[in-house]
Write a protein that holds these residues in place. Structure first.
Motif, PDB file in Angstrom:
ATOM      1  N   ILE A   1      -4.708   1.206 -15.675  1.00 38.63           N
ATOM      2  CA  ILE A   1      -5.798   0.341 -15.230  1.00 38.63           C
ATOM      3  C   ILE A   1      -5.889  -0.897 -16.118  1.00 38.63           C
TER       4      ILE A   1
ATOM      5  N   LEU B   1      -5.073  -7.804  -4.943  1.00 36.58           N
ATOM      6  CA  LEU B   1      -5.078  -7.364  -6.343  1.00 36.58           C
ATOM      7  C   LEU B   1      -6.501  -7.320  -6.898  1.00 36.58           C
TER       8      LEU B   1
ATOM      9  N   LEU C   1      -3.233  -3.241 -14.916  1.00 36.40           N
ATOM     10  CA  LEU C   1      -3.654  -3.838 -13.649  1.00 36.40           C
ATOM     11  C   LEU C   1      -4.671  -4.950 -13.877  1.00 36.40           C
TER      12      LEU C   1
ATOM     13  N   PHE D   1      -6.159   5.928  -5.557  1.00 38.24           N
ATOM     14  CA  PHE D   1      -6.260   4.470  -5.611  1.00 38.24           C
ATOM     15  C   PHE D   1      -5.442   3.855  -4.470  1.00 38.24           C
TER      16      PHE D   1
ATOM     17  N   GLU E   1     -11.621  -1.511  -7.017  1.00 36.33           N
ATOM     18  CA  GLU E   1     -11.434  -0.086  -6.759  1.00 36.33           C
ATOM     19  C   GLU E   1     -11.340   0.725  -8.049  1.00 36.33           C
ATOM     20  N   THR E   2     -10.537   0.270  -8.999  1.00 38.04           N
ATOM     21  CA  THR E   2     -10.366   1.034 -10.236  1.00 38.04           C
ATOM     22  C   THR E   2     -11.623   0.978 -11.097  1.00 38.04           C
TER      23      THR E   2
ATOM     24  N   THR F   1      -0.185  -3.323  -5.540  1.00 43.84           N
ATOM     25  CA  THR F   1       0.873  -3.409  -6.557  1.00 43.84           C
ATOM     26  C   THR F   1       2.260  -3.280  -5.924  1.00 43.84           C
TER      27      THR F   1
ATOM     28  N   PHE G   1       0.750   3.141  -9.619  1.00 46.13           N
ATOM     29  CA  PHE G   1      -0.129   3.337  -8.472  1.00 46.13           C
ATOM     30  C   PHE G   1       0.612   3.744  -7.199  1.00 46.13           C
TER      31      PHE G   1
ATOM     32  N   SER H   1      -8.139  -4.331  -5.727  1.00 46.61           N
ATOM     33  CA  SER H   1      -7.686  -3.127  -6.441  1.00 46.61           C
ATOM     34  C   SER H   1      -8.392  -2.999  -7.787  1.00 46.61           C
ATOM     35  N   VAL H   2      -8.693  -4.119  -8.424  1.00 51.39           N
ATOM     36  CA  VAL H   2      -9.461  -4.072  -9.674  1.00 51.39           C
ATOM     37  C   VAL H   2     -10.868  -3.539  -9.390  1.00 51.39           C
TER      38      VAL H   2
ATOM     39  N   SER I   1      -5.012  -0.039  -4.718  1.00 55.59           N
ATOM     40  CA  SER I   1      -4.144  -0.410  -5.841  1.00 55.59           C
ATOM     41  C   SER I   1      -2.688  -0.094  -5.529  1.00 55.59           C
TER      42      SER I   1
ATOM     43  N   THR J   1      -3.579  -8.702 -12.827  1.00 52.35           N
ATOM     44  CA  THR J   1      -4.353  -9.377 -11.784  1.00 52.35           C
ATOM     45  C   THR J   1      -4.908 -10.696 -12.294  1.00 52.35           C
TER      46      THR J   1
END
Length: 194
Positions: A72, A99, A75, A162, A105-106, A169, A54, A102-103, A165, A79
């Motif tokens: 992903i 984190l 991640l 991302f 987001e993905t 990360t 990322f 970010s999950v 993320s 997370t």
């Protein structure tokens, strides 16, 4: 006297229900062996790989659907582990929140169902990546990816940037490195290195 006790009884019932969640055993996150190098601490390897995946908002993933699915999936697993495993409680609370964001987001970028359990998301994305690597049509579960297989594969091939993320990360890798250098891991839980 009775009207005074009723709110206290109701509050006690609510608090006891909340305690049940705390007493429940945490969900184990199976190590996704297909996503990590052999012979290394899986969490440390996952952290390094996620930071690389990322970096620069994940632009290196564009045009690489199998690698995007693996990134992903890692991640998701990472997370879940660092958010629930007591060995990682020395990590700042804000980092766990970053984190989890970010999950989100993905998942939004792929059109995944928001409340998919992390272990299921990890295994589904790992299977999709393996099928793509093998040149076969991946099974894309409609209960996780309601937009359908074609749209999901388009999103894996040309993912959105991302930014969350990338930040989360990168911060995770830096924080873990600093805790290793300073010996700042939680003494009650032990050093999380396996």
């Amino acid at each position: 006297m009775r009207p005074i006790l009723l709110p206290a009884v109701l509050l006690s019932a609510v608090l006891m229900a909340g305690c049940a969640e705390l007493r429940a055993p945490r969900v184990a996150q199976p190590v996704p062996l297909a996503l990590l190098p052999v012979g290394q601490d899986p969490v440390r390897a996952g952290i390094e790989m996620a930071a690389a995946d990322f970096s620069n908002q994940g632009v290196g993933l564009r045009g690489k659907p199998a690698e995007t699915a693996r990134a992903i999936a890692r991640l998701e697993w990472l997370t879940a582990v660092v958010s629930t495993d007591p060995r990682y409680r020395a990590l700042p609370i804000g980092l766990g929140m970053a984190l989890r964001a970010s999950v989100v987001e993905t998942r939004e970028a792929l059109g995944m169902v928001a409340d998919t359990p992390p272990a299921l998301a990890t295994s589904s994305l790992t299977n999709i990546a393996a099928a793509l690597d093998a040149g076969t049509t991946p099974v894309v579960p409609a209960d996780i990816f309601p937009a359908g297989a074609e749209r999901t594969l388009q999103r894996l091939t040309a993912p959105e940037p991302f930014p969350q993320s990338g930040i989360a990360t990168g911060r995770l890798a830096d924080t873990v490195a600093e805790l290793d250098r300073s010996g700042g891991w939680n003494p009650g839980a032990g050093d999380p290195r396996l």
